[in-house]
Write a protein that holds these residues in place. Structure first.
Motif, short mmCIF file in Angstrom:
data_model
loop_
_atom_site.label_atom_id
_atom_site.label_comp_id
_atom_site.label_asym_id
_atom_site.label_seq_id
_atom_site.Cartn_x
_atom_site.Cartn_y
_atom_site.Cartn_z
N GLY A 63 45.70 16.79 3.45
CA GLY A 63 44.76 17.73 4.05
C GLY A 63 44.43 17.44 5.50
N ILE A 64 44.24 16.18 5.80
CA ILE A 64 43.89 15.81 7.19
C ILE A 64 45.12 15.97 8.09
CG2 ILE A 64 43.03 13.94 8.68
CD1 ILE A 64 40.86 15.02 6.81
N GLU A 65 46.27 15.54 7.59
CA GLU A 65 47.52 15.68 8.35
C GLU A 65 47.76 17.15 8.71
OE1 GLU A 65 47.13 13.76 5.72
OE2 GLU A 65 48.55 12.10 5.70
N ARG A 66 47.55 18.00 7.70
CA ARG A 66 47.81 19.43 7.92
C ARG A 66 46.81 20.04 8.88
NH1 ARG A 66 49.45 21.64 2.13
NH2 ARG A 66 47.39 22.52 2.31
N HIS A 67 45.59 19.55 8.81
CA HIS A 67 44.57 20.08 9.71
C HIS A 67 44.89 19.73 11.16
CE1 HIS A 67 40.44 21.47 10.56
NE2 HIS A 67 40.52 20.62 11.55
#
Ligand SMILES: [Zn+2]
Length: 84
Positions: A63-67
């Motif tokens: 989730g953080i990577e994608r954000h």
């Protein structure tokens, strides 16, 4: 009445008051993603609610990577787990 900003958890996609979330910030200069514990760092933020399941879910779904559209060390999720 104070207005509390609402932010979305990247794992469960629910809105929470900002102070109930763990804030991640990407440093504009180094590109490094950090946990903003003091809520003082500038930059674009990503949020995970203070729930161990959400931290795990965010790690699994990146989730953080994608954000931020960049790599995030697993260690950052370990740090987040300590804050829930
Ligand atoms: Zn959540």
């Amino acid at each position: 009445m104070n207005h509390i900003p609402m932010r979305m958890c990247v794992a469960c996609r629910k809105m929470y008051p900002q102070n109930e979330l763990i804030r991640f910030v990407r440093d504009n200069e180094t590109g490094e993603v950090k946990i903003d514990e003091g809520k003082k760092l500038f930059g674009r933020g990503a949020y995970i609610c203070k729930n161990a399941d959400c931290v795990k879910k965010a790690e699994k779904k990146k989730g953080i990577e994608r954000h931020f559209k960049c790599a995030v060390p697993n260690e950052l999720y370990r740090q987040a787990e300590e804050l829930v």
